[in-house]
Design an enzyme around this catalytic site. Sequence first.
Site, mmCIF file in Angstrom:
data_model
loop_
_atom_site.group_PDB
_atom_site.id
_atom_site.type_symbol
_atom_site.label_atom_id
_atom_site.label_comp_id
_atom_site.label_asym_id
_atom_site.label_seq_id
_atom_site.Cartn_x
_atom_site.Cartn_y
_atom_site.Cartn_z
ATOM 1 C CD GLN A 172 52.566 -116.793 -33.175
ATOM 2 O OE1 GLN A 172 52.041 -115.978 -32.434
ATOM 3 N NE2 GLN A 172 53.796 -117.185 -33.028
ATOM 4 C CB THR B 212 54.700 -113.442 -34.562
ATOM 5 O OG1 THR B 212 55.719 -112.427 -34.697
ATOM 6 C CG2 THR B 212 54.171 -113.366 -33.143
ATOM 7 C CD GLU C 273 47.814 -111.871 -27.179
ATOM 8 O OE1 GLU C 273 46.688 -111.358 -27.028
ATOM 9 O OE2 GLU C 273 48.867 -111.332 -26.804
ATOM 10 C CB ILE D 264 58.163 -111.481 -30.671
ATOM 11 C CG1 ILE D 264 56.657 -111.732 -30.832
ATOM 12 C CG2 ILE D 264 58.421 -109.991 -30.577
ATOM 13 C CD1 ILE D 264 55.826 -111.288 -29.624
#
Lengths: 736, 215, 316
Positions: free
Chosen positions: A629, A474, A696, A472
């Site tokens: 990221q 990533t 994240e 996605i």
Amino acid sequence: MKFDTPATTNPIDQLKVIGKPTDRIDGPLKTTGTAPYAYERHDVVQNQAYGYMVGSAIAKGRIASIDVKAAKAAPGVLAIVTADNAGKLAKGSFNTAKLLGGPDIEHYHQAIAVVVAETFEQARTAANLVRIDYVPTKGVFELAAAKDSAKAPEANAFSGPPDTAAGDFAGAFAAAPVQLDAVYTTPDHAHVMMEPHASIAAWNGDKLTIWTSNQMIAWGVGDVAKTLGIPVENVRLDSPFIGGGFGGKLFVRSDALLAALGARAAGRPVKVALPRPLMINNTTHRPATIQRIRIGAARDGKITAIGHETWSGDLPGGGAELAANQTRLLYAGANRMTATRLAVLDLPEGNAMRAPGEAPGMMALEIAMDEMAEKLGLDPIEFRALNDTQVDPEHPERPFSQRQLVECMRIGAERFGWSKRNPKPGSVREGRWFVGTGVAAAFRNNLLTKSAARVRLDGRGTVTVETDMTDIGTGTYTIIGQTAAEMMGVPLEKVVVRLGDSSFPVSAGSGGQWGANNSTAGVYAACVKLREAVAQKLGFNSEEAVFADASVRAGNRSVPLAEAARDKEIIAEDAIEYGDLDKKYQQSTFGAHFVEVGVDVATAEVRLRRMLAVCAAGRILNPKSARSQVIGAMTMGAGAALMEELAVDKRLGFFVNHDLAGYEVPVHADIPHQDVIFLEETDPISSPMKAKGVGELGICGVGAAVANAIYNATGVRVRDYPITLDKLLTELPQTG
Amino acid sequence: MPSSSDFTRRDVLIVGAASVVATAAPNIAHGQVPASAAPIIAGAPVMSKVSLNVNGGIREVELDMRATLLDALRENLQLTGTKKGCDHGQCGACTVIVNGRRINSCLTLAVMHQGETITTIEGLGTPDNLHPMQAAFIKHDGYQCGYCTPGQICSAVAMLEEIKAGIPSHVSTDLTSAPQDTNEEYRERMSGNICRCGAYSNIVEAITEVAEGRA
Amino acid sequence: MKSFTYEKATSAADAAAAAARKEGTKFIAGGTNLLDLMKLEIETPTHLIDVNGLDLDKIEPTQDGGLRIGALVRNTDLAANERVRRDYGLLSRALLAGASGQLRNRATTAGNLLQRTRCPYFYDTNQRCNKRQPGSGCAAIGGINRQLAVVGASEACIATNPSDMAVAMRALDATVETVRPDGATRTIPIAEFHRLPGDTPHIETTLTAGELITAVTLPKPVGGKQIYRKVRDRASYAFALISVGAIVQPDGSGRVAVGGVAHKPWRVEAAEAEMPRGAQAVTERLLADAKPTEENGFKIPLVERTLGAVLTEARG
């Protein structure tokens, strides 16, 4: 392959390919516009018609009547599907509200019809001719008003219990000589990935193929089948390129269902993309939170009591935003509690968005830590270091597999020039700017989940990896390629990676920053199997065989790898499956965010000047894509700190700013050069890759670092995100 | 059911349907005639032919008059490198270069570009023959999901030309002297291209490299 | 988007005449606002006259030392024009503060003057909006209105005009030149061009049916320090919360127009007399009749503080 004991030395440790900052292997496609996204698959099936969604004009109530006559008569219209003629539909396991509403309406812009026509223009125009009479009913739309009615949600696989406690929080907090008791709020956030949800659906008899944009292929197959009431074997999803997800494409959404229903009704393949102005209310969002944090400490700065309560809302049957979870693990303190409460709200469906739980939770907790450090007269880094813990504070017998939070803080402080900071708020002025710096911890758990892959070796020595894993943005194509190259001893150019097709083995999918570690570990497992098959074919003892330089060798004998597949392709398939290492050890990732802001002395506009993140997240499989990221997460976190807020019309029950002009996200001009440092770390507890998630981690805490920097710049403490200028304006220090 | 090609200009139906266009007043605000009783059936397509010079080749397309340049590229010409992110000029994913200038292809009709020269991402370079800006994006990892990327690249290529042509920006310190190639200028000038993945820092590095290579 | 027919204009007068002949006609130039609204069926023209080919894209000096800007001059070209940069810096700055590079390349001078409000309830056709659907009510009142008007609003409408360019034009005393369907031309002072909402918020300008803007004329340069400060939540590509356009002369006198606070660029000539006394005095007169909502009261101190910063900068 079962992974139930810590990893020892394995071929990944060679680091010939893994760990290198390799350019993405999908880069030439993405930068030339030749990577095919869902709506663009002109090649996969002929005669595609266009579907356009009709969204509900009310937030709650029911449809009294739908009149499709005018729409049906409009030029080019092939079919119109509503709940009346869609046939029996179930609700997907991962959906809270139905993807096709009617007669009951559960939220604003809930899909209630799809109009299929020959062209996009015809479908869009005809969709506006569908006449709907509604009977609205009263809904509950305001979290603050619904807070007192909130209840403890049911625990699920991701949530943990709604109430946690250790020691005597109430007693210890009351007795603490230094206390903080503050309430923080975070608003609803939208994913607004750049590619709108889109699908092309085609039926072949009772078999359905959907070319779509989805992060979790196997979940999607299951929910498409369940919703339509057809066997999972009859559903194929294909999602090789995904224009961003951030959790918004974890689940099947209305585009896929409407395309499937439209295609069935029209007897032709149908493509549907959600119109941007309907996306925000039609799909999911990160729910708003109200968070109360209490910290009690001794005068020396040791935390004696820490409590975190959080409230959020969702549609009936929905889930809570788990904003208190990190507080169970991040800091020491013998007496602790968390409580998670969920109210019923009739807004669109709340669900996962990048670092669900921790993202808003850390926005609050890390302001609280800054406030507490100030009350104690401690430097905020020293205060955090003082309360570091190497074990799960609720279960001291359970250590962290790796925890370098303090190292992140210290290295970041040095790199950022923290020692030069003036701790007195509002004391640095440069021209028209108040200048301040802030720090916050970053924390996000590392989740383990089964992931499978298939690996093929052909007669030209090419290794092909197939898994339903998704990329996605990533960098998954690349790290999976690097993993296979490392394992099979071939250069990256000899690896082909095929992703996102449900006919491939089921992977971890992309979510919860679990994708990289688990999906590459699954490829590792399949490659171990392929190595065994190759060794056997070539007459090597697989224990002794060395795979390097596109050859297999042992002792004096070396054979080209391709030789093994000269007659016939060799195929191996396996999955990584985990034992209880994540029970015995707490696996988490850590970091430190440093931010410098300028706050305009007149207008209170906040502009970021410097950003640094230091991360400790296990082995970094590709420092280039991993860094991306992190900077991307920092950018999204900066948006949450400064501008992102879905504005709720509390009377009418919808997000008013439902497009990309109204819902502001950072643009180029908002984001300065960003620095990222990865600490050397391998985590043998996490997987054979010794990697952990990182996608994240970068968003967790960065918002608070911005908030703390604003406080340092101005002396104004804002606990209500986003920190827009109107919340600072009249509180700014007087200037001469 | 008729297909779109069955409709041509002469088939436009003229019947009374006054209620369809009842919003007379806003038209006045735009300085035009109130649409009180316009005799056109809603949705009846008006077809049109347009000839576009796309990436060095003349392309004739017959399309619905309502088709934007973006949809003409993506759907009619199947040049899907140009992306639809919002369809309302709010994201920049649809940026293409028309007659040398970057524009949002979603906010212009295809028929308004008869005979004009359009460069899309496919016209800048191919996987085997990358434009320097495409190569720099790869080298600096100036993208993640890739969906805003063609728009960023088209925008960046045209943006450097705008600086070269002396067009000032919001952050240019002096309106009367030539704008400079600086990080701050790039960031301001690229702000019409949203990247939700947040690759901005890397994108600006890629642009800087290309700009310096040129200098 | 409703279906429409389309023609290319051959002359401004013919275009105006044609517009009068065909009901439901709109002119299209840049299209950056009109097509946006047509996709949402907020605008539903049945006929479009594409004026892009007209010879209205020049910037020429006027006899009295001013500048005549063709209606079709793109925002980029206007901002980059040497004369504008030198003599009307406020206009250049205002244009550059608006939209994005791509949009400025397409958007025209006349179209910018005609751009419609960004009120979210205007943009959502499910909601009540007196501007979009006269008599339906205003959902913004009592709703989400942080961005909306604090002054000159009515019980029917609290929308703001989103144009940056228009703020500068107002401060520079521009005049709008038009041609009407009968071929007659006229000039409209910018102060009279945009209207306050009153009880007819759907009527936004004083243009009449079929009337086409051909140019905007600036009087001869007034000198002074020209500063445009746009205040917004994100650093670029965003509409103003408020903006301040000021021309400050060495003696402290000058002009001030404010954006983001009203249905039109907001200028109160009487308030300008207070300029030598400072921002607070000016703002008190400028926004004397302000009636902010619960959400946008901050705009009043924001205007004052921003104006203060502008005056300080002008002195420096």
